[in-house]
Design an enzyme around this catalytic site. Structure first.
Site, PDB file in Angstrom:
ATOM      1  N   ASP A  67       0.973  -1.937   0.025  1.00 45.08           N
ATOM      2  CA  ASP A  67       0.411   0.093   0.172  1.00 45.08           C
ATOM      3  C   ASP A  67       0.682   1.194  -0.295  1.00 45.08           C
ATOM      4  O   ASP A  67       1.775   1.376   0.178  1.00 45.08           O
ATOM      5  CB  ASP A  67      -0.614   0.094   1.232  1.00 45.08           C
ATOM      6  CG  ASP A  67      -0.091  -0.130   2.451  1.00 45.08           C
ATOM      7  OD1 ASP A  67       1.114   0.056   2.362  1.00 45.08           O
ATOM      8  OD2 ASP A  67      -1.334  -0.755   3.349  1.00 45.08           O
ATOM      9  N   HIS A 138      -7.249  -4.724  10.542  1.00 49.43           N
ATOM     10  CA  HIS A 138      -6.771  -4.698   8.665  1.00 49.43           C
ATOM     11  C   HIS A 138      -5.727  -4.862   8.771  1.00 49.43           C
ATOM     12  O   HIS A 138      -4.999  -5.375   9.263  1.00 49.43           O
ATOM     13  CB  HIS A 138      -7.674  -3.004   8.504  1.00 49.43           C
ATOM     14  CG  HIS A 138      -6.008  -2.138   8.958  1.00 49.43           C
ATOM     15  ND1 HIS A 138      -6.187  -1.615   9.546  1.00 49.43           N
ATOM     16  CD2 HIS A 138      -4.538  -1.939   8.632  1.00 49.43           C
ATOM     17  CE1 HIS A 138      -4.916  -0.171  10.003  1.00 49.43           C
ATOM     18  NE2 HIS A 138      -4.365  -1.162   9.210  1.00 49.43           N
TER      19      HIS A 138
HETATM   20  C1  GLP Z   1      -0.360   0.449   8.830  1.00 49.78           C
HETATM   21  C2  GLP Z   1      -0.046   0.063   7.450  1.00 49.78           C
HETATM   22  C3  GLP Z   1      -0.475  -1.661   7.355  1.00 49.78           C
HETATM   23  C4  GLP Z   1       0.424  -1.953   9.220  1.00 49.78           C
HETATM   24  C5  GLP Z   1      -0.241  -1.267  10.060  1.00 49.78           C
HETATM   25  C6  GLP Z   1       0.040  -1.567  11.573  1.00 49.78           C
HETATM   26  O1  GLP Z   1      -1.792   0.809   8.395  1.00 49.78           O
HETATM   27  N1  GLP Z   1      -1.590   0.149   6.139  1.00 49.78           N
HETATM   28  O2  GLP Z   1       0.183  -2.609   6.575  1.00 49.78           O
HETATM   29  O3  GLP Z   1       0.376  -3.751   9.438  1.00 49.78           O
HETATM   30  O4  GLP Z   1      -0.518   0.241   9.572  1.00 49.78           O
HETATM   31  O5  GLP Z   1       1.277  -0.972  11.968  1.00 49.78           O
HETATM   32  P1  GLP Z   1       2.526  -1.231  12.599  1.00 49.78           P
HETATM   33  O6  GLP Z   1       3.126  -1.915  12.161  1.00 49.78           O
HETATM   34  O7  GLP Z   1       3.658   0.547  13.130  1.00 49.78           O
HETATM   35  O8  GLP Z   1       1.985  -1.729  14.009  1.00 49.78           O
END
Ligand code: GLP
Length: 261
Positions: A67, A138
């Protein structure tokens, strides 16, 4: 889904990197699906170490990221392209032209999304897709209520995601409201899925994804529909799992399991 729980984030990251490295060693031109966020950073650090110290080469690998924020230039500090360049691509030998991140400045976003899907197909499909998980369950930017059949598309972000990610921006208002994201259907076509999660703040989402019903309200639960999904968790992220005792018990006995050729 296979559930592997490690005492620390470092051990979880090293184990997931070993799995990725084995895939690249077996298939040097593997197609890797990559993720952003703080969670995969330990995995990337270990892959860089394996490249520098263990001779692991990414020179024939192709990558596709999940993304990207809409409206941020590729060199913007918070763009996912910049994150990938800084955290991984610039420190391994993957040819820059082999790396793909959706273009947050694409003029015709639907056309760009179709092209991104086609590029994945043309590359032979994704061999292994790394996934983090949002606090609301998500994957990529497939927020609650995203269709489990969704494809790469323009997506609005949920309020919780914007608030979670605000820590990386100067102001809450600077967090983009739109993103381009692979769909859940796109992700499910990868040959193998690796979900990474650490910290207590992810425990509820992880339990819902692994042990709850398959629902578009927790898009990570779609992993239950995939034949080759593995969750790599640290102790805290595994904290709400009802079958925790079983996962620990079976993981401890796996060295004795019959090996497939
Ligand atoms: C964003 C990204 C996701 C990721 C999520 C969690 O929403 N689009 O792909 O999994 O953040 O991020 P983190 O790993 O910093 O908790």
């Amino acid at each position: 889904m296979e559930v592997l729980i490690y005492p620390t984030y470092e051990q979880m990251s090293v184990a997931a990197a070993a799995e990725m490295a084995a895939i690249v060693r077996a298939k040097p031109d593997a197609v890797l699906g990559l993720a952003t966020g703080s969670t995969p950073l330990g995995l990337y650090t270990e892959l860089i170490r394996l490249h520098k110290e263990g001779g692991l080469s990414f020179s024939k690998v192709t990558t596709f990221n999940l993304d990207e924020y809409v409206g941020l230039e590729g060199n913007h500090e918070q763009s996912y392209r910049r994150f990938m360049n800084d955290s991984l691509f610039s420190q391994i030998d993957v040819p820059p032209g082999n790396t793909h991140v959706p273009d947050g400045l694409a003029k015709d976003i639907p056309a760009h999304c179709r092209e991104y899907e086609q590029q994945i197909v043309d590359a032979g499909g994704i061999d292994v897709q790394i996934l983090g998980i949002g606090g609301d369950g998500h994957i990529a930017f497939n927020e609650p209520s995203s269709s489990l059949a969704s494809r790469t598309r323009l997506k609005t972000l949920a309020r919780q995601t914007i608030e979670d990610n605000a820590r990386f921006f100067d102001r809450l208002e600077d967090v983009p409201v739109y993103a381009i994201t692979m769909g859940v259907g796109t992700i499910l076509e990868a040959r193998k899925l690796i979900l990474l999660a650490n910290k207590k703040s992810k425990a509820a989402a992880v339990a819902a994804a692994i042990e709850g019903p398959v629902t578009s309200m927790v898009t990570a639960s779609a992993l239950q529909l995939h034949p080759h999904g593995t969750a790599f968790l640290d102790d805290e992220a595994a904290g709400d799992l009802k079958m925790r005792e079983y996962y620990d018990w079976i993981q401890a006995r796996k060295p004795d399991a019959p090996k497939s050729s």
